[in-house]
Motif scaffolding. Structure first.
Motif, PDB file in Angstrom:
ATOM      1  N   VAL A   1       0.856  -1.188   0.000  1.00  0.00           N
ATOM      2  CA  VAL A   1       0.000   0.000   0.000  1.00  0.00           C
ATOM      3  C   VAL A   1       0.890   1.235   0.000  1.00  0.00           C
ATOM      4  O   VAL A   1       2.022   1.212   0.503  1.00  0.00           O
ATOM      5  N   VAL A   2       0.372   2.301  -0.581  1.00  0.00           N
ATOM      6  CA  VAL A   2       1.054   3.593  -0.539  1.00  0.00           C
ATOM      7  C   VAL A   2       0.807   4.213   0.833  1.00  0.00           C
ATOM      8  O   VAL A   2      -0.334   4.278   1.308  1.00  0.00           O
ATOM      9  N   ILE A   3       1.891   4.616   1.489  1.00  0.00           N
ATOM     10  CA  ILE A   3       1.747   5.356   2.739  1.00  0.00           C
ATOM     11  C   ILE A   3       1.254   6.752   2.386  1.00  0.00           C
ATOM     12  O   ILE A   3       1.888   7.484   1.620  1.00  0.00           O
ATOM     13  N   ASN A   4       0.101   7.116   2.904  1.00  0.00           N
ATOM     14  CA  ASN A   4      -0.645   8.287   2.446  1.00  0.00           C
ATOM     15  C   ASN A   4       0.213   9.539   2.286  1.00  0.00           C
ATOM     16  O   ASN A   4       0.997   9.894   3.175  1.00  0.00           O
ATOM     17  N   ALA A   5       0.028  10.192   1.129  1.00  0.00           N
ATOM     18  CA  ALA A   5       0.640  11.496   0.837  1.00  0.00           C
ATOM     19  C   ALA A   5       2.167  11.446   0.856  1.00  0.00           C
ATOM     20  O   ALA A   5       2.819  12.453   1.133  1.00  0.00           O
ATOM     21  N   THR A   6       2.730  10.287   0.565  1.00  0.00           N
ATOM     22  CA  THR A   6       4.192  10.167   0.504  1.00  0.00           C
ATOM     23  C   THR A   6       4.586   9.458  -0.781  1.00  0.00           C
ATOM     24  O   THR A   6       3.738   9.017  -1.567  1.00  0.00           O
ATOM     25  N   ALA A   7       5.894   9.353  -0.977  1.00  0.00           N
ATOM     26  CA  ALA A   7       6.437   8.594  -2.102  1.00  0.00           C
ATOM     27  C   ALA A   7       6.967   7.257  -1.617  1.00  0.00           C
ATOM     28  O   ALA A   7       7.929   6.718  -2.146  1.00  0.00           O
ATOM     29  N   VAL A   8       6.309   6.688  -0.590  1.00  0.00           N
ATOM     30  CA  VAL A   8       6.758   5.450   0.045  1.00  0.00           C
ATOM     31  C   VAL A   8       5.660   4.396  -0.069  1.00  0.00           C
ATOM     32  O   VAL A   8       4.478   4.675   0.154  1.00  0.00           O
ATOM     33  N   VAL A   9       6.086   3.179  -0.414  1.00  0.00           N
ATOM     34  CA  VAL A   9       5.170   2.041  -0.469  1.00  0.00           C
ATOM     35  C   VAL A   9       5.579   1.029   0.596  1.00  0.00           C
ATOM     36  O   VAL A   9       6.754   0.652   0.690  1.00  0.00           O
ATOM     37  N   LYS A  10       4.626   0.601   1.389  1.00  0.00           N
ATOM     38  CA  LYS A  10       4.861  -0.433   2.408  1.00  0.00           C
ATOM     39  C   LYS A  10       4.549  -1.793   1.791  1.00  0.00           C
ATOM     40  O   LYS A  10       3.464  -2.005   1.234  1.00  0.00           O
ATOM     41  N   VAL A  11       5.522  -2.731   1.917  1.00  0.00           N
ATOM     42  CA  VAL A  11       5.415  -4.039   1.267  1.00  0.00           C
ATOM     43  C   VAL A  11       5.637  -5.120   2.321  1.00  0.00           C
ATOM     44  O   VAL A  11       6.612  -5.062   3.087  1.00  0.00           O
ATOM     45  N   TRP A  12       4.767  -6.139   2.347  1.00  0.00           N
ATOM     46  CA  TRP A  12       4.937  -7.186   3.351  1.00  0.00           C
ATOM     47  C   TRP A  12       4.223  -8.467   2.930  1.00  0.00           C
ATOM     48  O   TRP A  12       3.364  -8.478   2.043  1.00  0.00           O
ATOM     49  N   ASN A  13       4.643  -9.554   3.575  1.00  0.00           N
ATOM     50  CA  ASN A  13       3.956 -10.835   3.502  1.00  0.00           C
ATOM     51  C   ASN A  13       4.088 -11.475   4.879  1.00  0.00           C
ATOM     52  O   ASN A  13       5.194 -11.556   5.426  1.00  0.00           O
ATOM     53  N   GLU A  14       2.981 -11.904   5.452  1.00  0.00           N
ATOM     54  CA  GLU A  14       2.977 -12.423   6.816  1.00  0.00           C
ATOM     55  C   GLU A  14       3.906 -13.622   6.984  1.00  0.00           C
ATOM     56  O   GLU A  14       4.397 -13.894   8.082  1.00  0.00           O
ATOM     57  N   ALA A  15       4.183 -14.327   5.880  1.00  0.00           N
ATOM     58  CA  ALA A  15       5.036 -15.512   5.960  1.00  0.00           C
ATOM     59  C   ALA A  15       6.519 -15.164   5.923  1.00  0.00           C
ATOM     60  O   ALA A  15       7.362 -16.055   6.101  1.00  0.00           O
ATOM     61  N   VAL A  16       6.854 -13.901   5.684  1.00  0.00           N
ATOM     62  CA  VAL A  16       8.259 -13.481   5.608  1.00  0.00           C
ATOM     63  C   VAL A  16       8.503 -12.492   6.740  1.00  0.00           C
ATOM     64  O   VAL A  16       8.218 -11.297   6.636  1.00  0.00           O
ATOM     65  N   SER A  17       9.048 -12.987   7.846  1.00  0.00           N
ATOM     66  CA  SER A  17       9.226 -12.130   9.025  1.00  0.00           C
ATOM     67  C   SER A  17      10.470 -11.255   8.929  1.00  0.00           C
ATOM     68  O   SER A  17      10.525 -10.182   9.534  1.00  0.00           O
ATOM     69  N   MET A  18      11.483 -11.707   8.192  1.00  0.00           N
ATOM     70  CA  MET A  18      12.725 -10.945   8.027  1.00  0.00           C
ATOM     71  C   MET A  18      13.012 -10.770   6.535  1.00  0.00           C
ATOM     72  O   MET A  18      13.756 -11.553   5.942  1.00  0.00           O
ATOM     73  N   PRO A  19      12.433  -9.771   5.915  1.00  0.00           N
ATOM     74  CA  PRO A  19      12.614  -9.593   4.472  1.00  0.00           C
ATOM     75  C   PRO A  19      14.072  -9.305   4.109  1.00  0.00           C
ATOM     76  O   PRO A  19      14.765  -8.554   4.802  1.00  0.00           O
ATOM     77  N   VAL A  20      14.511  -9.914   3.024  1.00  0.00           N
ATOM     78  CA  VAL A  20      15.872  -9.716   2.527  1.00  0.00           C
ATOM     79  C   VAL A  20      15.860  -9.111   1.118  1.00  0.00           C
ATOM     80  O   VAL A  20      16.748  -8.345   0.760  1.00  0.00           O
ATOM     81  N   GLN A  21      14.847  -9.459   0.349  1.00  0.00           N
ATOM     82  CA  GLN A  21      14.759  -8.959  -1.028  1.00  0.00           C
ATOM     83  C   GLN A  21      13.342  -8.471  -1.320  1.00  0.00           C
ATOM     84  O   GLN A  21      12.359  -9.029  -0.810  1.00  0.00           O
ATOM     85  N   VAL A  22      13.280  -7.450  -2.168  1.00  0.00           N
ATOM     86  CA  VAL A  22      11.997  -6.936  -2.626  1.00  0.00           C
ATOM     87  C   VAL A  22      12.111  -6.631  -4.111  1.00  0.00           C
ATOM     88  O   VAL A  22      13.171  -6.213  -4.586  1.00  0.00           O
ATOM     89  N   ARG A  23      11.046  -6.889  -4.818  1.00  0.00           N
ATOM     90  CA  ARG A  23      11.068  -6.573  -6.250  1.00  0.00           C
ATOM     91  C   ARG A  23       9.664  -6.217  -6.740  1.00  0.00           C
ATOM     92  O   ARG A  23       8.666  -6.579  -6.100  1.00  0.00           O
ATOM     93  N   TYR A  24       9.647  -5.552  -7.887  1.00  0.00           N
ATOM     94  CA  TYR A  24       8.377  -5.082  -8.451  1.00  0.00           C
ATOM     95  C   TYR A  24       8.346  -5.428  -9.937  1.00  0.00           C
ATOM     96  O   TYR A  24       9.256  -5.051 -10.691  1.00  0.00           O
ATOM     97  N   CYS A  25       7.326  -6.167 -10.351  1.00  0.00           N
ATOM     98  CA  CYS A  25       7.134  -6.569 -11.755  1.00  0.00           C
ATOM     99  C   CYS A  25       8.412  -7.175 -12.340  1.00  0.00           C
ATOM    100  O   CYS A  25       8.739  -6.935 -13.502  1.00  0.00           O
TER     101      CYS A  25
END
Length: 478
Positions: A428-452
């Motif tokens: 989700v976009v954090i309101n009125a910012t240029a920041v997107v919050k990304v998560w998955n409940e099964a990944v407690s310690m994220p190491v990598q993130v990617r888009y498309c």
């Protein structure tokens, strides 16, 4: 009878002498009626005339001024002219070596040089069985009276630099000419001409299935000894458009001395097999073209490859290539990249929405080359990422006016932990910012993130100007 024969011989000799003494000036084919020449520039016009003859050159934008040059022993000459500021006025340039040749219907404005492979080559009327969206309206509304001029360089190759001519001619942008012209290049010129209100000349110099190496000179490739150069005596090639230097020599080299405003590039499909080599070649090509056109900071805008399944939609070869293109766009100056994550087609390597491609290229030119303010020329670009409370917060550039969709799911993100296994992520976009919050409940310690980040995967993240975010992949920890 003998006297008559002698008279006929004398007459023939006299006619031959006169034809030689007053041979018509000829110019390289890049010069002709309907041309647009670069404003506020020094142009170098090359041609031939009678050997050792005087050639007087006059340009109607500078009445009373004569440029006098002399042809050499082979009849070759070069003349330098200074061009005025661009306008909608029509001009004439004449050459006189005893007989006069004039170029008519000349416009002075900005010229853009376009190159690449089939997605640049694809005409407004489309390829057979592969249409261009909106082509009919673009063709039927095209007007030859508009100050847009088109030049398509016919495919050619050479093992050595060709300095004389290319096959092609300048045309007014009427319906028939527009139908056959590069769609991406035409829609760029059309939008630019609407906004900057000066003539636009657009040169399409492309070849389907061509590799970047084919569009580079030997000098540009000097730092790559592993790339084999063609034998100058070689006559046949298994992959002509994939052979180093061949297309540059024949299709680009003849434009030497012809000033341009900037360059557009739509290529990469033929190089997806080795993205890391491409990342090294691209800067050398850019440096070489800037030297060729005598502009150290020549504006250069290119198109990121659109989503396409290649061997499989979930493979990563095209995704990895797009990542290299993204990195290049951030590392080089006066370089802009058009994002196409929303324009791809899973089964067609030639996406049909070329109007958006051309107009997004024009946005880069308007913002960077022409200084137009009040808008963002590109969609969001990855800037940084950090982990907070088990989620990844991704900050984007070019989202200063906000990101969208707000208050709705953002699609296209994936996330992975230390096992490297990617899972679809909520975002989700954090309101009125240029920041997107990304998560998955099964990944407690994220190491990598990617888009498309797959060969064919689309998302819905855009900025307030509805321009799409670029695909990316990022590792938070090593």
């Amino acid at each position: 009878m003998i006297r008559n024969v002698a008279g006929m011989v004398l007459l023939a000799a006299t006619l031959l002498f006169n034809a030689t003494a007053y041979s018509r000036v000829t110019l390289r084919t890049i010069w002709g009626d309907n041309i647009v020449i670069q404003q506020n520039s020094e142009i170098l016009i090359s041609g031939t005339a009678n050997r050792a003859s005087k050639v007087v050159v006059t340009a109607s934008w500078n009445p009373g001024k004569r440029v006098v040059v002399y042809a050499d022993k082979d009849g070759s000459f070069q003349a330098k002219l200074l061009t005025p500021k661009g306008s909608q006025q029509y001009y004439q340039v004449c050459f006189d070596d005893g007989e006069t040749l004039c170029l008519n219907n000349i416009l002075v404005g900005d010229v853009w040089f376009c190159s690449g492979q089939s997605n640049m080559e694809m005409p407004v009327k489309g390829f057979r069985g592969q249409p261009v969206t909106g082509s009919l309206d673009a063709i039927v509304t095209a007007k030859a009276t508009r100050s847009i001029r088109l030049f398509t360089v016919k495919n050619a190759w050479s093992t050595t630099p060709a300095f004389n001519s290319v096959e092609g001619k300048w045309s007014a942008a009427g319906p028939e000419a527009v139908a056959d012209f590069s769609a991406a290049a035409y829609f760029f010129a059309n939008k630019l001409n609407q906004v900057v209100d000066i003539p636009i000349g657009i040169i399409n110099c492309s070849w389907s299935m061509s590799k970047i190496e084919a569009w580079m000179s030997r000098e540009m490739l000097a730092g790559f000894p592993a790339i084999a150069m063609p034998d100058p005596e070689q006559k046949e090639f298994g992959w002509t458009a994939g052979t180093p230097t061949l297309l540059f020599n024949a299709m680009v080299q003849p434009w030497q001395g012809f000033p341009v405003r900037g360059m557009l590039w739509y290529q990469g499909e033929a190089n997806t097999g080795n993205p890391q080599l491409y990342k090294k070649l691209f800067p050398e090509m850019l440096k070489g073209y800037r030297a060729f056109f005598h502009q150290q900071q020549m504006p250069f805008y290119f198109v990121q490859l659109a989503p396409w399944k290649s061997d499989h939609k979930d493979s990563l070869d095209w995704a990895q290539f797009r990542q290299v293109q993204l990195e290049l766009s951030q590392e080089l100056t006066h370089v802009g990249m058009v994002h196409t994550v929303d324009l791809g087609d899973e089964v067609f390597i030639h996406p049909p929405r070329k109007k958006e491609v051309g107009e997004r290229l024009a946005l880069w030119a308007l913002a960077d080359a022409y200084g137009v303010k009040g808008f963002t020329p590109t969609g969001p670009v990855f800037q940084s990422a950090s982990v907070k409370d088990g989620a990844v917060e991704v900050t984007f550039k070019y989202g200063e006016f906000g990101l969208n969709p707000e208050n709705a799911p953002v699609e296209g993100f994936e996330i992975a932990g230390s096992d490297g296994h990617f899972l679809p992520a909520q975002a989700v976009v954090i309101n009125a910012t240029a920041v997107v919050k990304v998560w998955n409940e099964a990944v407690s310690m994220p190491v990598q993130v990617r888009y498309c980040f797959r060969n064919y995967k689309t998302g819905n993240l855009v900025n307030n100007f509805a321009l799409p975010a670029a695909p990316f992949s990022y590792t938070l920890t090593k």
